[in-house]
Design a protein around this motif. Structure first.
Motif, PDB file in Angstrom:
ATOM      1  N   LYS A   1      -2.585  22.071  -1.354  1.00 33.68           N
ATOM      2  CA  LYS A   1      -3.207  21.266  -0.313  1.00 33.68           C
ATOM      3  C   LYS A   1      -3.280  22.025   1.007  1.00 33.68           C
ATOM      4  O   LYS A   1      -4.255  21.915   1.740  1.00 33.68           O
ATOM      5  CB  LYS A   1      -2.444  19.947  -0.116  1.00 33.68           C
ATOM      6  CG  LYS A   1      -2.712  18.954  -1.201  1.00 33.68           C
ATOM      7  CD  LYS A   1      -4.169  18.590  -1.166  1.00 33.68           C
ATOM      8  CE  LYS A   1      -4.551  17.569  -2.168  1.00 33.68           C
ATOM      9  NZ  LYS A   1      -5.981  17.291  -2.145  1.00 33.68           N
TER      10      LYS A   1
ATOM     11  N   PHE B   1       2.435   1.519  -3.496  1.00 33.38           N
ATOM     12  CA  PHE B   1       1.395   1.928  -4.446  1.00 33.38           C
ATOM     13  C   PHE B   1       1.023   3.402  -4.248  1.00 33.38           C
ATOM     14  O   PHE B   1       0.885   4.153  -5.213  1.00 33.38           O
ATOM     15  CB  PHE B   1       0.157   1.041  -4.285  1.00 33.38           C
ATOM     16  CG  PHE B   1      -0.956   1.385  -5.224  1.00 33.38           C
ATOM     17  CD1 PHE B   1      -0.867   1.083  -6.572  1.00 33.38           C
ATOM     18  CD2 PHE B   1      -2.106   2.025  -4.759  1.00 33.38           C
ATOM     19  CE1 PHE B   1      -1.894   1.400  -7.446  1.00 33.38           C
ATOM     20  CE2 PHE B   1      -3.125   2.348  -5.618  1.00 33.38           C
ATOM     21  CZ  PHE B   1      -3.025   2.033  -6.977  1.00 33.38           C
ATOM     22  N   GLY B   2       0.874   3.821  -2.990  1.00 33.75           N
ATOM     23  CA  GLY B   2       0.554   5.219  -2.696  1.00 33.75           C
ATOM     24  C   GLY B   2       1.637   6.165  -3.182  1.00 33.75           C
ATOM     25  O   GLY B   2       1.352   7.225  -3.726  1.00 33.75           O
ATOM     26  N   ALA B   3       2.894   5.778  -2.993  1.00 29.52           N
ATOM     27  CA  ALA B   3       4.008   6.613  -3.447  1.00 29.52           C
ATOM     28  C   ALA B   3       4.019   6.720  -4.975  1.00 29.52           C
ATOM     29  O   ALA B   3       4.261   7.807  -5.523  1.00 29.52           O
ATOM     30  CB  ALA B   3       5.337   6.045  -2.955  1.00 29.52           C
TER      31      ALA B   3
ATOM     32  N   ALA C   1       0.830  -1.205   0.000  1.00 33.16           N
ATOM     33  CA  ALA C   1       0.000   0.000   0.000  1.00 33.16           C
ATOM     34  C   ALA C   1       0.867   1.260   0.000  1.00 33.16           C
ATOM     35  O   ALA C   1       0.566   2.233  -0.696  1.00 33.16           O
ATOM     36  CB  ALA C   1      -0.941   0.001   1.203  1.00 33.16           C
ATOM     37  N   ILE C   2       1.946   1.237   0.768  1.00 34.64           N
ATOM     38  CA  ILE C   2       2.852   2.392   0.815  1.00 34.64           C
ATOM     39  C   ILE C   2       3.515   2.604  -0.541  1.00 34.64           C
ATOM     40  O   ILE C   2       3.573   3.736  -1.054  1.00 34.64           O
ATOM     41  CB  ILE C   2       3.894   2.222   1.938  1.00 34.64           C
ATOM     42  CG1 ILE C   2       3.218   2.342   3.306  1.00 34.64           C
ATOM     43  CG2 ILE C   2       5.022   3.239   1.799  1.00 34.64           C
ATOM     44  CD1 ILE C   2       4.101   1.965   4.476  1.00 34.64           C
TER      45      ILE C   2
ATOM     46  N   VAL D   1       1.363   6.402  -6.994  1.00 40.91           N
ATOM     47  CA  VAL D   1       0.212   7.227  -7.384  1.00 40.91           C
ATOM     48  C   VAL D   1       0.494   8.702  -7.091  1.00 40.91           C
ATOM     49  O   VAL D   1       0.200   9.576  -7.908  1.00 40.91           O
ATOM     50  CB  VAL D   1      -1.073   6.751  -6.669  1.00 40.91           C
ATOM     51  CG1 VAL D   1      -2.205   7.739  -6.827  1.00 40.91           C
ATOM     52  CG2 VAL D   1      -1.482   5.386  -7.194  1.00 40.91           C
ATOM     53  N   PHE D   2       1.086   8.983  -5.933  1.00 45.81           N
ATOM     54  CA  PHE D   2       1.414  10.362  -5.583  1.00 45.81           C
ATOM     55  C   PHE D   2       2.421  10.943  -6.580  1.00 45.81           C
ATOM     56  O   PHE D   2       2.245  12.062  -7.069  1.00 45.81           O
ATOM     57  CB  PHE D   2       1.982  10.407  -4.156  1.00 45.81           C
ATOM     58  CG  PHE D   2       2.322  11.787  -3.688  1.00 45.81           C
ATOM     59  CD1 PHE D   2       1.324  12.685  -3.340  1.00 45.81           C
ATOM     60  CD2 PHE D   2       3.641  12.192  -3.589  1.00 45.81           C
ATOM     61  CE1 PHE D   2       1.633  13.970  -2.911  1.00 45.81           C
ATOM     62  CE2 PHE D   2       3.968  13.466  -3.157  1.00 45.81           C
ATOM     63  CZ  PHE D   2       2.963  14.350  -2.823  1.00 45.81           C
TER      64      PHE D   2
END
Length: 141
Positions: free
Chosen positions: A71, A29-31, A26-27, A33-34
């Motif tokens: 953000k 994948f998140g990196a 998940a980490i 995507v980010f």
């Protein structure tokens, strides 16, 4: 009995290994995507802004800074203020707040109110304000 405990430990270790793998995946994948989102922001900026407004292009790191700044200014999204988080107490209180915040149905009557009562009420207010202002001037002189 010993065999049973070994199987329990094996299942437990397998369970935690799967959990750790899922967290790491998940980490990662998140990196990805980010990083991709920052890249898309940079490409869109460099494609649109120089031609439309004559602004300069951005590097990847400048796009990251712009993203973080946006953000900070505009918020981080998420569940929103009107959705209580898991385990949140006083769900009725949250619902009442959100109902008050999101109830714009009465505003459709604003124009009708203003034409029927608002103008007359505003004119009365102006007259009363002028009278009070005039009375205050007379008291001071």
């Amino acid at each position: 009995m010993n065999n049973y405990k070994e199987k329990q430990l094996e299942k437990s270790a397998e369970h935690y290994a799967k959990k750790v793998f899922k967290v790491i995946a998940a980490i990662v994948f998140g990196a990805i995507v980010f990083g991709l989102a920052i890249y898309v922001l940079m490409r869109l900026w460099n494609w649109l802004t120089p031609e439309l407004w004559g602004w300069s292009t951005l590097t990847y790191w400048q796009a990251l800074g712009l993203f973080v700044l946006a953000k900070i200014i505009f918020g981080f999204g998420g569940e929103g203020a009107c959705k209580p988080k898991k385990g949140k107490k006083n769900k009725k209180k949250w619902k009442m707040k959100c109902d008050m915040r999101n109830d714009f149905s009465d505003w459709k009557l604003y124009d009708e109110f203003w034409t029927v009562e608002g103008e007359a009420a505003f004119k009365r207010y102006i007259e009363n304000h002028k009278k009070r202002h005039h009375e205050n001037e007379q008291k001071q002189s």
